[in-house]
Scaffold this motif. Structure first.
Motif, mmCIF file in Angstrom:
data_model
loop_
_atom_site.group_PDB
_atom_site.id
_atom_site.type_symbol
_atom_site.label_atom_id
_atom_site.label_comp_id
_atom_site.label_asym_id
_atom_site.label_seq_id
_atom_site.Cartn_x
_atom_site.Cartn_y
_atom_site.Cartn_z
ATOM 1 N N LEU A 1 50.492 -43.711 -26.813
ATOM 2 C CA LEU A 1 50.184 -42.314 -26.496
ATOM 3 C C LEU A 1 49.838 -41.509 -27.743
ATOM 4 C CD1 LEU A 1 52.938 -41.595 -23.818
ATOM 5 C CD2 LEU A 1 50.479 -41.770 -23.426
ATOM 6 N N LEU A 2 50.213 -42.014 -28.917
ATOM 7 C CA LEU A 2 49.877 -41.328 -30.163
ATOM 8 C C LEU A 2 48.385 -41.426 -30.485
ATOM 9 C CD1 LEU A 2 52.912 -42.408 -32.386
ATOM 10 C CD2 LEU A 2 52.471 -40.133 -31.444
ATOM 11 N N GLN B 1 52.305 -31.543 -29.971
ATOM 12 C CA GLN B 1 52.343 -32.949 -30.383
ATOM 13 C C GLN B 1 53.746 -33.530 -30.298
ATOM 14 O OE1 GLN B 1 50.540 -32.865 -34.281
ATOM 15 N NE2 GLN B 1 48.485 -33.207 -33.443
ATOM 16 N N TYR C 1 55.614 -33.714 -27.792
ATOM 17 C CA TYR C 1 55.757 -34.526 -26.592
ATOM 18 C C TYR C 1 55.491 -36.006 -26.915
ATOM 19 C CZ TYR C 1 55.673 -30.394 -23.485
ATOM 20 O OH TYR C 1 55.955 -29.226 -22.824
ATOM 21 N N GLU C 2 54.345 -36.261 -27.511
ATOM 22 C CA GLU C 2 53.931 -37.652 -27.730
ATOM 23 C C GLU C 2 54.737 -38.327 -28.824
ATOM 24 O OE1 GLU C 2 49.732 -37.219 -28.159
ATOM 25 O OE2 GLU C 2 49.449 -36.794 -26.024
ATOM 26 N N PHE D 1 57.817 -39.394 -26.979
ATOM 27 C CA PHE D 1 57.548 -40.592 -26.177
ATOM 28 C C PHE D 1 57.471 -41.837 -27.061
ATOM 29 C CE2 PHE D 1 55.141 -37.511 -23.228
ATOM 30 C CZ PHE D 1 56.293 -37.265 -22.490
ATOM 31 N N MET E 1 51.055 -43.680 -19.375
ATOM 32 C CA MET E 1 52.420 -43.263 -19.060
ATOM 33 C C MET E 1 52.906 -43.890 -17.761
ATOM 34 S SD MET E 1 53.112 -39.361 -20.168
ATOM 35 C CE MET E 1 54.833 -39.683 -19.845
ATOM 36 N N LYS F 1 45.783 -41.107 -20.705
ATOM 37 C CA LYS F 1 47.189 -40.953 -21.103
ATOM 38 C C LYS F 1 48.106 -40.937 -19.881
ATOM 39 C CE LYS F 1 46.567 -39.048 -25.666
ATOM 40 N NZ LYS F 1 47.126 -38.171 -26.714
ATOM 41 N N TYR G 1 54.157 -46.772 -24.592
ATOM 42 C CA TYR G 1 54.545 -45.426 -25.011
ATOM 43 C C TYR G 1 54.039 -45.100 -26.417
ATOM 44 C CZ TYR G 1 57.573 -43.930 -21.170
ATOM 45 O OH TYR G 1 58.049 -43.502 -19.948
ATOM 46 N N TYR H 1 54.487 -31.432 -19.857
ATOM 47 C CA TYR H 1 53.569 -32.117 -20.767
ATOM 48 C C TYR H 1 52.170 -32.176 -20.163
ATOM 49 C CZ TYR H 1 51.263 -36.216 -22.877
ATOM 50 O OH TYR H 1 50.356 -37.067 -23.459
#
Length: 440
Positions: free
Chosen positions: A328-329, A401, A403-404, A407, A341, A337, A325, A262
């Motif tokens: 993070l969007l 996207q 990944y986030e 999360f 995290m 970020k 978490y 990531y």
């Protein structure tokens, strides 16, 4: 000549208090290293993900499957070995586990096939399944309940340290001598720890039921009655711990498999930068973990119940982690970020410090080793789903996207189990129920 009976002195074969005290901290230090190797073993696959996927021509879905394969026998091994942990010599058991880790790494030191890669990760998972609960079980044989917060935190921080060191060190080794060398390094380190443990390892004899010597106002807590595993596993505190552990292990499984990629694919860092940032965001667990352990210890010293000092504290950590978490969007610079995290993962992983403490508190000594292994093994079932799920998500969501989004889904689950923890985690009520059902 001095009459030992008349003078009040009793000769004993027990080691002097100072010697025993030093010895138990040697054990803690050894198990700290044990957990460091354990988590470096887990992290190495994610750290070499990009060159490994390129060389072996793996898709995101295939790589996610390899990550999940690690957990195929993880839970079964944890339960199976945990059930015999109270009846075998822990010195030889832990040495055997560490040797299995080393054997599982060595075939990957040379060019290999997908089948061999999967087989080695399955074997490694089988060897590592019981590791964390058994390490804590050994620690708890040296420390009584009121003393366990600090040594538990130290041993668990071994996992953090292993990932911190793995990030830059294994990345450097992989960049300098190619990715196969990282697996060879871990195999050699596993053998060296096995030799160390055979020299210093042993169990203690703390029972965990005596009250703190300075707590003169506290009443003596009677020993917990023996109970069936079914009765213990349906206890409210154990259920709450299991739910938090399941989501917490999703954080670990996704973290060690997907977070380094990531950082490279989505945030744009180089391999070296990704290794260092991965290590630094994991490092946040050390000050946060120690601070929460110290807060819990001080609350207990002031007479605060473990429902608050352990249960409410870890539930709050889950809820705040989940919010982080989800953040993070929001569009933000890459370094922001990474920092978010770091906070989120550090708080989420506190379930593996406070969870075992809660389980050990409500479990009779005769069942403790097995219960720690069983609850940990159930929690690790999340590892079968989380890495593969993230791989699937990355295959269908464009522009990294996925990944986030993955999360954020984990964050929502953390908020839920945090709320559930406030309702279920209550060791005092759990112990009262156990005594009532046993007729004690």
């Amino acid at each position: 000549m001095l009459n030992t009976k008349e003078s009040g002195f009793v000769l004993s074969h027990s080691p002097p208090v100072a010697t025993a005290s030093r010895q138990r901290w040697v054990i803690v230090a050894s198990l700290f290293l044990f957990m460091a190797i354990n988590f470096a073993d887990k992290a190495v696959l994610g750290l070499v993900a990009v060159p490994l996927m390129r060389d072996m021509q793996l898709t995101h879905a295939q790589f996610g499957m390899v990550g999940s394969a690690f957990f195929l026998l993880f839970a079964l091994s944890g339960v199976g070995i945990g059930l015999v942990a109270d009846r075998v010599n822990m010195k030889w058991l832990l040495a055997g586990l560490a040797l299995v880790w080393a054997v599982a790494q060595l075939p990957l030191a040379w060019p290999t096939s997908l089948a061999v890669l999967v087989a080695c990760r399955i074997l490694l998972g089988a060897g590592e399944g019981p590791a964390s609960p058994l390490a804590l079980h050994v620690v708890y044989t040296w420390f009584e309940d009121h003393e366990r917060s600090l040594p538990t935190t130290i041993v668990q921080q071994g996992a953090t340290t292993g990932i911190i060191l793995a990030g830059p060190v294994l990345t450097f080794i992989a960049e300098r001598w190619y990715w196969h060398a990282a697996f060879l390094t871990l195999g050699v380190v596993g053998v060296l720890w096995t030799i160390l443990w055979l020299c210093v390892g042993k169990s203690g004899n703390a029972r965990g039921q005596r009250p703190h010597a300075s707590a003169s106002r506290a009443s003596v807590t009677p020993a917990l009655p023996r109970a069936s595993y079914g009765r213990l596993l349906t206890d409210r505190t154990v259920i709450g711990t299991l739910l938090q552990g399941l989501v917490g292990y999703s954080v670990i499984a996704i973290g060690v498999i997907w977070v380094p990629s990531y950082f490279r694919a989505a945030l744009g860092f180089t391999a070296t930068e990704a290794g260092w940032f991965f290590a630094l965001q994991v490092a946040a667990q050390i000050p946060i973990g120690l601070a929460l352990a110290l807060l819990s210890h001080r609350l207990l010293a002031r007479g605060v119940s473990t429902k608050v000092a352990r249960g409410a504290l870890v539930s709050s950590a889950c809820a705040v982690s989940g919010i982080a978490y989800c953040m993070l969007l929001i569009d933000a610079p890459p370094l922001v970020k990474v920092a978010v995290m770091a906070l989120a993962s550090a708080l989420a992983l506190q379930v593996f410090t406070f969870g075992p403490l809660l389980v050990a508190e409500v479990t009779p000594d005769s069942r403790r080793g097995a219960m720690l292994a069983i609850t940990n093994s159930i929690a690790t079932l999340a590892g079968l789903v989380a890495p593969a799920g993230m791989g699937k998500l990355l295959g269908v969501v464009a522009n990294n996207q996925g990944y986030e989004i993955g999360f954020a889904i984990t964050g929502l689950l953390l908020i839920v189990v945090g709320a559930v923890g406030f309702l279920l985690l209550d060791p005092q009520r759990s112990k009262e129920r156990l005594r009532r059902l046993s007729g004690a």
